[in-house]
Design an enzyme around this catalytic site. Structure first.
Site: not given
Ligand SMILES: O=P(O)(O)O[C@H]1O[C@H](CO)[C@@H](O[C@H]2O[C@H](CO)[C@@H](O)[C@H](O)[C@H]2O)[C@H](O)[C@H]1O
Length: 694
Positions: A416, A445
């Site tokens: 992530d 990612e």
């Molecule tokens: O930041 P990205 O768009 O690359 O997304 C990735 O990382 C995010 C953070 O880990 C993640 O976001 C999800 O989890 C967060 C933490 O719990 C939360 O605050 C966000 O609302 C939620 O979308 C995302 O899913 C991941 O793909």
């Protein structure tokens, strides 16, 4: 009835132009110059950053390319000398691309994992130079005697080479004598110049001069899954989740999620990626639709890792135990599915790290810790790690976690947001893990700018999410596919996910079912790796207002889906995904990336590309060619002419060849110019197999 089976050589490579091995001898060298006698430049595969090495996956058809030329107009040849990880040496002849740019290429497919070494060797091709001149001059009666004597001398030089087969040496000796024999007419001498046996001998064992040996490079060959695979993503807590009488939902578990594995496997996917499976923080837990207040029963975002129940090495108690997880991995493997786990290096406020290692976070002057962000997104339920406060401590802990999951049978990690952590850290982690198990694959990612995205790949990430989701028009896709299949292909392997829990593009929101169908067709055929997040097959296309992600997002709640009912009602894309994955499995050309070539149409929404794999590089020795013609306008029927460079699969322009549409079964005879009509509402793409050809 007797059957014949083709046996493939049990070597660590397959090649389109392998030659008998000959020792490398540099005949001319000068220590006082940088440039070799025959200049060679732009070797590939290569990476833009010194100190790093290009990579490929086992079985990948790798174009080894170099630009080589010499002064004047004498002809040259180029060899690739390849050393397998076990030290086996082989020699391969490059062909001129004849594009006026002095580019040379040979396709070789390394099948063994490990570090390969390669170098290019250029040489004056003395037979080719003579043959070219002699053919023209003797036929025209110009300097015929001189040409004949030069040929005789050349042949006798070859005769003196003891490494040539005796039969060839005898043939050359006789040919030299005839060239010198005044009783032999010039017309008869011309037959010697054009003798195919003599030419074949010199093609296999060229008569070389001015041999120039290039620099030796490394090529890292990783396991096939590093570059090839159909991925499926689901949230295990949703699979088997049940709505109770009081309206609340009981979480799915690894045991209930395992009942979905046969269906995922039946769709033909290879990898099942699970969002984080760890305890979820209670403090600052997010509620439905990304709200900052959670209600009782809201499960929270799985990326908000850590609670009193444990951190990154723990299984969420709602999902079961570590034993249950191991059993899930085993059941998945029995269905031919590999599990990919999420590696999200961040912590919910109640993660044990926060109290045990406050130094791993950045404490603000007011004593608080700022939440994480990936602008413009705000992640109020997690703290980012500060990798510079205690680099050694963090390295040790992350390595422990990765090893812990490896010990449970996990060999793929979807990382992530790696671009929000130091590149240096990833270079170290991936290299350290590879030393312990070279089969471990890390998928980045990193939806970020091209430079950090590409550097993560160069630093070691085996796979990368890509901009595919946002490349929807023909022009955008052409540019994107051209880049991933060539410019960045020596170091970056994109995974063409069609959607993710974070990405529901406008194209999908407003394109209707044709959009889902055509995007899946392009991802599955253009990408050697591609992915689908659960719900895509149900055409879930409603976004949360003002966002680019699904409303009632599974990231913040359980999702109860009735897969079977949707399929029974004809409202599921699953049968089409299944067919796409069957096609991928049956056609090795589709499990490659570097072989993608763009072709042309007269319509601004009809995208055309083809993938060809020569028989010399396939397991059964049969060439494989797929042509994809896709209508990327999901709102219309389009008709146009499609123009193909058929030489890419060995068909002379203008000659007919038979194709079969692998989705509909329709068959046509095509040439290099063909009429197509693609109705987005019916079948927006042709996936055509070129029938039996060399
Ligand atoms: O930041 P990205 O768009 O690359 O997304 C990735 O990382 C995010 C953070 O880990 C993640 O976001 C999800 O989890 C967060 C933490 O719990 C939360 O605050 C966000 O609302 C939620 O979308 C995302 O899913 C991941 O793909």
């Amino acid at each position: 009835m007797a059957t014949t089976t083709r046996t493939r050589p049990s070597k660590a490579w397959r090649s389109t132009a392998e030659l008998p091995l000959r020792p490398a001898v540099a005949w001319q060298s000068h220590a006082d110059t940088t440039v070799g006698r025959i200049p060679m430049t732009l070797p590939r595969p290569s990476v833009p950053d010194p100190g790093f090495r290009p990579s490929a996956f086992a079985g990948e058809a790798v174009p080894f390319r170099v630009t080589a030329f010499r002064e004047g107009h004498d002809l040259i040849g180029v060899h690739l000398r390849l050393f397998s990880p076990a030290g086996e040496e082989s020699l391969h002849r490059l062909s001129s691309l004849d594009d006026g740019l002095d580019r040379w290429c040979v396709l070789v497919s390394p099948t063994a994992q490990g570090t390969w070494r390669f170098r290019f060797e250029a040489f004056g091709d003395d037979f080719a130079t003579w043959e070219h001149a002699a053919d023209l001059k003797i036929a025209a009666g110009v300097d015929a005697a001189l040409m004949r004597e030069s040929g005789a001398l050349l042949f006798l030089r070859a005769v003196a080479e003891k490494s040539r087969p005796i039969a060839e040496r005898r043939r050359l000796e006789a040919a030299a004598a005839r060239l010198r024999d005044s009783a032999v007419s010039d017309l008869a001498a011309l037959e010697i110049v054009r003798d195919p046996d003599i030419a074949a001998g010199f093609a296999a064992r060229p008569l070389q001069s001015l041999v120039t040996i290039g620099e030796t490079f490394d090529l890292l060959v990783e396991r096939e899954r590093a570059g090839v695979g159909a991925w499926y993503e689901f949230f295990p807590r949703s699979e088997g989740a049940t709505r109770l009488k009081d309206g609340t939902v009981r979480s799915g578990t690894f045991r209930t999620a395992a009942t979905r594995l046969p269906a995922v496997a039946a769709m033909g996917f290879d990898v099942l990626y699970l969002p984080p499976i760890h305890p979820i923080g209670e403090r600052n837990r997010k509620g439905r639709n990304n709200t900052l207040e959670s209600r009782p029963g809201d499960p929270g975002s799985p990326w908000a890792i850590g609670s009193a129940a444990g951190g990154h090495d723990t299984v969420h108690p709602d999902l079961g135990t570590l034993d249950d997880f191991r059993a899930f991995v085993t059941t998945a493997a029995a269905h031919g599915l590999e599990i990919a786990l999420d590696l999200a290096l961040q912590a919910a406020p109640d993660h044990p790290w926060v109290t045990e290692h406050p130094e791993w976070f950045t404490t603000l002057p007011d004593g608080s810790i700022a939440y994480a962000e990936n602008p413009p997104k705000k992640y109020q339920d997690i703290y980012p790690i500060n990798f510079d406060n205690d680099p050694e401590g963090i390295r040790t802990e992350v390595l422990r976690i990765v090893r812990h999951w490896m010990a449970q049978g996990v060999k793929i990690f979807r990382v992530d947001n790696p671009h929000t952590k130091p590149l240096q850290f990833w270079e170290w982690l991936i290299a350290t893990v590879a030393d312990e198990d070279p089969d471990v694959v890390f998928l980045a990612e990193a939806f970020t700018r091209p430079a950090p995205m590409q550097r993560l790949a160069i630093a070691g990430f085996q796979q990368s999410y890509s901009y595919f989701t946002w490349r929807n028009t023909k022009v955008e896709l052409e540019e994107f596919l051209g880049e991933i299949s060539d410019e960045t292909s020596d170091f970056m392997r994109p995974n063409l996910f069609v959607n993710t829990p974070d990405i529901l593009t406008e194209y999908l929101q407003y394109g209707g079912r044709p959009a889902y169908r055509v995007r899946a067709a392009i991802a599955a055929t253009a990408g050697a790796s591609y992915g689908v997040y659960a719900g895509y097959e149900l055409y879930e296309n409603v976004a949360r207002p003002g966002s680019e992600e699904n409303i009632d997002n599974e990231k913040y709640e359980y999702k109860l889906r009735d897969w079977a009912a949707a399929e029974a009602a004809g409202d599921s894309l699953a049968p089409f995904l299944t067919r796409l994955n069957e096609i991928r499995r049956a056609h090795p050309a589709l499990r490659q990336l570097r072989n993608l070539r763009l072709h042309w149409s007269d319509d601004d929404a009809i995208l055309v590309y083809a993938k060809h794999l020569p028989g010399a590089l396939t397991a059964d020795g049969k060439a494989d060619t797929i042509i994809v013609v896709a209508n990327v306008d999901p709102h219309s029927a389009r008709q146009t002419m499609v123009h193909l460079d058929t030489r890419q699969w060995g068909v002379t322009p203008g000659d007919p060849f038979d194709v079969v549409d692998l989705v509909t079964g329709a068959e046509w005879t095509w040439t290099d110019h063909n009429f197509v009509r693609l109705d987005a509402f019916n079948e927006p793409a042709h996936i055509l197999h070129v029938k039996e050809h060399s």
